[in-house]
Design a protein around this motif. Structure first.
Motif, PDB file in Angstrom:
ATOM      1  N   ARG A  66      -8.175   3.717  -0.089  1.00 42.12           N
ATOM      2  CA  ARG A  66      -9.582   3.398   0.115  1.00 42.12           C
ATOM      3  C   ARG A  66     -10.399   3.747  -1.122  1.00 42.12           C
ATOM      4  O   ARG A  66     -11.286   2.998  -1.546  1.00 42.12           O
ATOM      5  CB  ARG A  66     -10.105   4.145   1.351  1.00 42.12           C
ATOM      6  N   GLY A  67     -10.102   4.904  -1.721  1.00 39.35           N
ATOM      7  CA  GLY A  67     -10.823   5.313  -2.920  1.00 39.35           C
ATOM      8  C   GLY A  67     -10.611   4.353  -4.083  1.00 39.35           C
ATOM      9  O   GLY A  67     -11.551   4.042  -4.831  1.00 39.35           O
ATOM     10  N   LEU A  68      -9.377   3.867  -4.224  1.00 33.77           N
ATOM     11  CA  LEU A  68      -9.079   2.918  -5.305  1.00 33.77           C
ATOM     12  C   LEU A  68      -9.822   1.603  -5.093  1.00 33.77           C
ATOM     13  O   LEU A  68     -10.358   1.016  -6.043  1.00 33.77           O
ATOM     14  CB  LEU A  68      -7.577   2.687  -5.379  1.00 33.77           C
ATOM     15  N   LEU A  69      -9.837   1.122  -3.859  1.00 33.79           N
ATOM     16  CA  LEU A  69     -10.539  -0.122  -3.566  1.00 33.79           C
ATOM     17  C   LEU A  69     -12.037   0.012  -3.802  1.00 33.79           C
ATOM     18  O   LEU A  69     -12.687  -0.909  -4.315  1.00 33.79           O
ATOM     19  CB  LEU A  69     -10.262  -0.548  -2.120  1.00 33.79           C
ATOM     20  N   LEU A  70     -12.595   1.166  -3.451  1.00 30.99           N
ATOM     21  CA  LEU A  70     -14.029   1.388  -3.665  1.00 30.99           C
ATOM     22  C   LEU A  70     -14.377   1.486  -5.146  1.00 30.99           C
ATOM     23  O   LEU A  70     -15.497   1.164  -5.553  1.00 30.99           O
ATOM     24  CB  LEU A  70     -14.470   2.662  -2.935  1.00 30.99           C
ATOM     25  N   ILE A  88      -3.369   0.499  -6.526  1.00 32.93           N
ATOM     26  CA  ILE A  88      -3.534  -0.205  -5.245  1.00 32.93           C
ATOM     27  C   ILE A  88      -2.199  -0.788  -4.785  1.00 32.93           C
ATOM     28  O   ILE A  88      -1.797  -0.623  -3.623  1.00 32.93           O
ATOM     29  CB  ILE A  88      -4.592  -1.327  -5.376  1.00 32.93           C
ATOM     30  N   THR A  89      -1.505  -1.457  -5.693  1.00 33.04           N
ATOM     31  CA  THR A  89      -0.209  -2.053  -5.337  1.00 33.04           C
ATOM     32  C   THR A  89       0.774  -0.984  -4.882  1.00 33.04           C
ATOM     33  O   THR A  89       1.482  -1.156  -3.880  1.00 33.04           O
ATOM     34  CB  THR A  89       0.355  -2.826  -6.545  1.00 33.04           C
ATOM     35  N   ARG A  90       0.816   0.118  -5.611  1.00 32.60           N
ATOM     36  CA  ARG A  90       1.717   1.212  -5.249  1.00 32.60           C
ATOM     37  C   ARG A  90       1.381   1.765  -3.869  1.00 32.60           C
ATOM     38  O   ARG A  90       2.263   1.985  -3.035  1.00 32.60           O
ATOM     39  CB  ARG A  90       1.632   2.321  -6.302  1.00 32.60           C
ATOM     40  N   CYS A  91       0.103   1.970  -3.602  1.00 33.87           N
ATOM     41  CA  CYS A  91      -0.313   2.533  -2.316  1.00 33.87           C
ATOM     42  C   CYS A  91       0.000   1.598  -1.153  1.00 33.87           C
ATOM     43  O   CYS A  91       0.399   2.044  -0.072  1.00 33.87           O
ATOM     44  CB  CYS A  91      -1.812   2.851  -2.339  1.00 33.87           C
ATOM     45  N   VAL A  92      -0.177   0.290  -1.361  1.00 34.09           N
ATOM     46  CA  VAL A  92       0.099  -0.663  -0.280  1.00 34.09           C
ATOM     47  C   VAL A  92       1.572  -0.604   0.113  1.00 34.09           C
ATOM     48  O   VAL A  92       1.916  -0.667   1.304  1.00 34.09           O
ATOM     49  CB  VAL A  92      -0.297  -2.093  -0.702  1.00 34.09           C
ATOM     50  N   TYR A  93       2.442  -0.458  -0.883  1.00 30.15           N
ATOM     51  CA  TYR A  93       3.869  -0.392  -0.587  1.00 30.15           C
ATOM     52  C   TYR A  93       4.271   0.948   0.033  1.00 30.15           C
ATOM     53  O   TYR A  93       5.170   1.000   0.882  1.00 30.15           O
ATOM     54  CB  TYR A  93       4.689  -0.616  -1.862  1.00 30.15           C
ATOM     55  N   LEU A  94       3.605   2.041  -0.369  1.00 29.78           N
ATOM     56  CA  LEU A  94       4.028   3.373   0.063  1.00 29.78           C
ATOM     57  C   LEU A  94       3.293   3.903   1.281  1.00 29.78           C
ATOM     58  O   LEU A  94       3.860   4.646   2.082  1.00 29.78           O
ATOM     59  CB  LEU A  94       3.860   4.375  -1.088  1.00 29.78           C
ATOM     60  N   LEU A  95       2.024   3.535   1.416  1.00 27.64           N
ATOM     61  CA  LEU A  95       1.195   4.115   2.474  1.00 27.64           C
ATOM     62  C   LEU A  95       0.897   3.054   3.531  1.00 27.64           C
ATOM     63  O   LEU A  95      -0.145   2.394   3.509  1.00 27.64           O
ATOM     64  CB  LEU A  95      -0.102   4.674   1.873  1.00 27.64           C
ATOM     65  N   ASP A  96       1.807   2.879   4.452  1.00 31.66           N
ATOM     66  CA  ASP A  96       1.687   1.815   5.455  1.00 31.66           C
ATOM     67  C   ASP A  96       0.419   1.939   6.283  1.00 31.66           C
ATOM     68  O   ASP A  96      -0.281   0.949   6.530  1.00 31.66           O
ATOM     69  CB  ASP A  96       2.907   1.831   6.386  1.00 31.66           C
ATOM     70  N   ASN A  97       0.127   3.165   6.743  1.00 31.76           N
ATOM     71  CA  ASN A  97      -1.041   3.349   7.616  1.00 31.76           C
ATOM     72  C   ASN A  97      -2.335   2.974   6.902  1.00 31.76           C
ATOM     73  O   ASN A  97      -3.210   2.304   7.467  1.00 31.76           O
ATOM     74  CB  ASN A  97      -1.112   4.796   8.101  1.00 31.76           C
ATOM     75  N   CYS A 102      -6.713  -1.515   6.051  1.00 34.49           N
ATOM     76  CA  CYS A 102      -7.612  -2.307   5.199  1.00 34.49           C
ATOM     77  C   CYS A 102      -8.115  -3.524   5.977  1.00 34.49           C
ATOM     78  O   CYS A 102      -7.614  -3.871   7.041  1.00 34.49           O
ATOM     79  CB  CYS A 102      -6.876  -2.739   3.935  1.00 34.49           C
ATOM     80  N   THR A 103      -9.106  -4.193   5.399  1.00 29.74           N
ATOM     81  CA  THR A 103      -9.731  -5.334   6.060  1.00 29.74           C
ATOM     82  C   THR A 103      -9.605  -6.581   5.194  1.00 29.74           C
ATOM     83  O   THR A 103      -9.206  -6.512   4.022  1.00 29.74           O
ATOM     84  CB  THR A 103     -11.214  -5.050   6.324  1.00 29.74           C
ATOM     85  N   CYS A 104      -9.986  -7.700   5.785  1.00 27.68           N
ATOM     86  CA  CYS A 104      -9.978  -8.960   5.026  1.00 27.68           C
ATOM     87  C   CYS A 104     -10.967  -8.917   3.868  1.00 27.68           C
ATOM     88  O   CYS A 104     -10.784  -9.613   2.865  1.00 27.68           O
ATOM     89  CB  CYS A 104     -10.279 -10.131   5.954  1.00 27.68           C
ATOM     90  N   ASP A 105     -12.015  -8.115   4.006  1.00 25.72           N
ATOM     91  CA  ASP A 105     -12.958  -7.965   2.888  1.00 25.72           C
ATOM     92  C   ASP A 105     -12.261  -7.353   1.678  1.00 25.72           C
ATOM     93  O   ASP A 105     -12.588  -7.674   0.524  1.00 25.72           O
ATOM     94  CB  ASP A 105     -14.135  -7.084   3.311  1.00 25.72           C
ATOM     95  N   ASP A 106     -11.314  -6.460   1.931  1.00 27.16           N
ATOM     96  CA  ASP A 106     -10.545  -5.870   0.829  1.00 27.16           C
ATOM     97  C   ASP A 106      -9.690  -6.930   0.151  1.00 27.16           C
ATOM     98  O   ASP A 106      -9.540  -6.926  -1.081  1.00 27.16           O
ATOM     99  CB  ASP A 106      -9.672  -4.732   1.351  1.00 27.16           C
ATOM    100  N   ILE A 107      -9.135  -7.837   0.935  1.00 28.43           N
ATOM    101  CA  ILE A 107      -8.330  -8.927   0.364  1.00 28.43           C
ATOM    102  C   ILE A 107      -9.211  -9.819  -0.510  1.00 28.43           C
ATOM    103  O   ILE A 107      -8.819 -10.217  -1.610  1.00 28.43           O
ATOM    104  CB  ILE A 107      -7.677  -9.754   1.480  1.00 28.43           C
ATOM    105  N   VAL A 108     -10.406 -10.110  -0.034  1.00 25.91           N
ATOM    106  CA  VAL A 108     -11.345 -10.945  -0.805  1.00 25.91           C
ATOM    107  C   VAL A 108     -11.716 -10.242  -2.112  1.00 25.91           C
ATOM    108  O   VAL A 108     -11.806 -10.882  -3.173  1.00 25.91           O
ATOM    109  CB  VAL A 108     -12.602 -11.247   0.030  1.00 25.91           C
TER     110      VAL A 108
END
Length: 351
Positions: A66-70, A88-97, A102-108
């Motif tokens: 969340r901090g990286l996305l912000l 961000i890429t590393r966290c998505v692979y490692l931190l499933d929860n 995350c939300t679709c706004d994060d994807i955008v």
């Protein structure tokens, strides 16, 4: 002072302690010299994270993703953007929860950096989207960016861009409304297949194999112009995974052109079209396939035999080389004592 006067209990203990210390130090040094060098095995980041977790304890939200996305902001310098995307890429692979939360706004937000001027940041954004695409609820949202990703692959001649973009596309469903765009971009995809790096060629072949199974795209793929030396892609010196994907692509094309829907139309092909190079009267595809039956990798052998058998079972279609291939294949597969190649025996066991 006489020598005997110096020999007191206190002095004897001190001397013995010093001598013992020197002996231990010397022994330690000698042991270090004789022992083999210490070469610890590298510890992957994911394994390191797991080993530091207490057993049967659910990991809480660290807030790192969340901090990286912000912190992701277009005003940052290029280096900072790349480091944040890497995190961000590393966290998505490692931190499933955290990734699932995350939300679709994060994807955008992540996808907005596909418009960045720096090529490296575009590629990092593609890698981050590829990581998010592994989460089911984000696949549909990411599919909205397929047209933009296709345009990027076609408009930028960069191997890393091609690899990152095609890897992402190969993990997504292609919306039907993108088919008209795909028809326009097929020449660019064929250029990647013929001129790209080996890794890019593997990825574009996987993508083309998927497109070859779409009825409304098959003719456009078949009629796509290719170089005169296109069949050099079947040379045995290419990497095994590249040859395997090339053979899978040809198998998909062969299957598609034998369907009733495709045969119901009298298609016309250009002289140097993919169809003419692979299946035309003057095609040398059979020679290339026969040379791959003795490839060192069994996977390539089996797939080459699958393609040959598909061509033979075409039931009187316009594959003029099928008869020639059949007789040559029979004499090639069976030696004087009736032995069978590994690939052919595997195929027989599958039937």
């Amino acid at each position: 002072m006489k020598y005997l006067d110096m020999v007191t209990p206190k002095n004897v203990v001190t001397a013995a302690t010093a001598a013992g210390t020197v002996y231990l130090v010397a022994k330690t040094i000698m042991a270090g010299i004789k022992s083999p060098p210490y070469n610890p095995k590298p510890l992957p980041l994911a394994r390191l994270a797991i080993e530091h977790q207490a057993p049967n304890v659910t990991v809480g939200d660290s807030g790192e993703l969340r901090g990286l996305l912000l912190s992701l902001n277009p005003s940052l310098d290029d280096y900072a953007k790349k480091m944040i995307f890497h995190g961000i890429t590393r966290c998505v692979y490692l931190l499933d929860n955290e990734a699932t939360a995350c939300t679709c706004d994060d994807i955008v937000l992540v996808a907005s950096f596909l418009d960045d001027e720096d090529m490296g940041i575009k590629i990092q954004a593609l890698n981050a989207l590829k990581a998010f695409a592994g989460i089911l609820k984000f696949k549909i949202k990411i599919q909205e960016f397929v047209p933009q990703i296709l345009e990027m692959i076609a408009n930028f001649w960069d191997n890393d861009m091609h690899i990152a973009g095609l890897r992402l596309l190969n993990g997504l469903q292609l919306p039907v409304q993108t088919h008209s765009l795909l028809k326009k971009l097929l020449p660019s995809l064929m250029d990647i297949l013929q001129l790209g790096s080996p890794v890019a060629k593997v990825q574009v072949l996987k993508f083309l194999s998927t497109l070859a199974q779409k009825e409304d795209l098959l003719y456009d793929i078949m009629n796509c112009q290719v170089h005169a030396d296109f069949l050099t892609l079947f040379q045995p010196y290419h990497p095994g995974n590249l040859l395997f994907e090339m053979l899978v692509f040809v198998e998909r094309l062969s299957e598609g052109r034998l369907t009733p829907h495709y045969q119901s139309v009298n298609w016309q092909y250009n002289e140097l079209s993919l169809h003419e190079v692979l299946f035309g009267e003057d095609s040398r595809l059979s020679d290339r396939l026969l040379s791959l039956i003795i490839h060192p990798e069994e996977e390539v052998q089996i797939q080459a035999c699958r393609v040959i058998l598909k061509l033979q079972l075409s039931d009187g279609t316009e594959i003029a080389a099928a008869g020639e291939t059949g007789s040559r294949l029979s004499s090639f597969l069976f030696d004087s004592v009736g032995n069978i190649t590994v690939a052919e025996s595997t195929l027989m066991s599958e039937c």
